[in-house]
Design an enzyme around this catalytic site. Sequence first.
Site, PDB file in Angstrom:
ATOM      1  N   CYS A  93       0.685  -1.176   0.418  1.00 37.86           N
ATOM      2  CA  CYS A  93      -0.624   0.090  -0.169  1.00 37.86           C
ATOM      3  C   CYS A  93       0.695   1.412   0.027  1.00 37.86           C
ATOM      4  O   CYS A  93       1.709   1.200  -0.940  1.00 37.86           O
ATOM      5  CB  CYS A  93      -1.146  -0.357   1.019  1.00 37.86           C
ATOM      6  N   HIS A  97      -3.884  -5.107  -0.412  1.00 36.74           N
ATOM      7  CA  HIS A  97      -3.562  -5.762   1.469  1.00 36.74           C
ATOM      8  C   HIS A  97      -3.707  -6.988   1.068  1.00 36.74           C
ATOM      9  O   HIS A  97      -4.493  -7.803   0.790  1.00 36.74           O
ATOM     10  CB  HIS A  97      -4.188  -5.179   2.180  1.00 36.74           C
ATOM     11  N   GLU A 154      -2.544  -8.995   3.031  1.00 43.12           N
ATOM     12  CA  GLU A 154      -2.928 -10.043   4.836  1.00 43.12           C
ATOM     13  C   GLU A 154      -4.209  -9.474   4.340  1.00 43.12           C
ATOM     14  O   GLU A 154      -4.801 -10.156   5.538  1.00 43.12           O
ATOM     15  CB  GLU A 154      -2.571  -8.547   5.570  1.00 43.12           C
TER      16      GLU A 154
END
Length: 213
Positions: A81, A195, A197
């Site tokens: 990001c 992202h 994650e």
Amino acid sequence: MTKVVVVDYGVGNLFSVSRALEKVGATVVFSDSPKIIKQADSLLLPGVGSFEHGMHELKRRGLDDALKEYALNERPFLGICLGMQMMFDHSDEFGEHDGLGLLPGKVTAIPKLGTDGLPHKIPHIGWSPLLLPTARENWSESILEYTLPTANVYFVHSFTALPDNSKHRLADCYYDGCLISAAVQSGNKFGCQFHPEKSGKVGLDILKRFIEL
């Protein structure tokens, strides 16, 4: 077990990133020490928020030069990001701001209008499919090697990177027809605008490939 140093500079959700890395088998070390960052075998730069604030915090801790020195040796480097955006030369977010200069190009605002001429929501939030850029035949030798084209990943951003070199575009996506740099690569330096994650199994596969590099 691969040890990944996650840069801790007060910007970013370190907990989510560390949990995802640990789930794919990595040992995570948080650090704001220039010495540890320079000597890392594998490095991840997270980040959320404004470009100016992120670069200010890196410089305040002397981490900007440490990251540049680390990147010279072609060890695995992943920016997520804002972390990806700061890898570029500069950004025009709320003024002109210099980045780390690890990749040639700039960061600029996502157009306020879609290609249909209608306004759309900014930031771009939600799931979008990853696409092979025209300059790429496949994702071999990259963090996306285990990822299928059109796999969906999760985005939250208002600005997008514009690489000077089209070969640095690893994956793209479209937001109402606006082209977005979803992932970039130069050697062992990688960036994800999305992202991983927060992107379920697809994101975990990307992080798994990263720690295998």
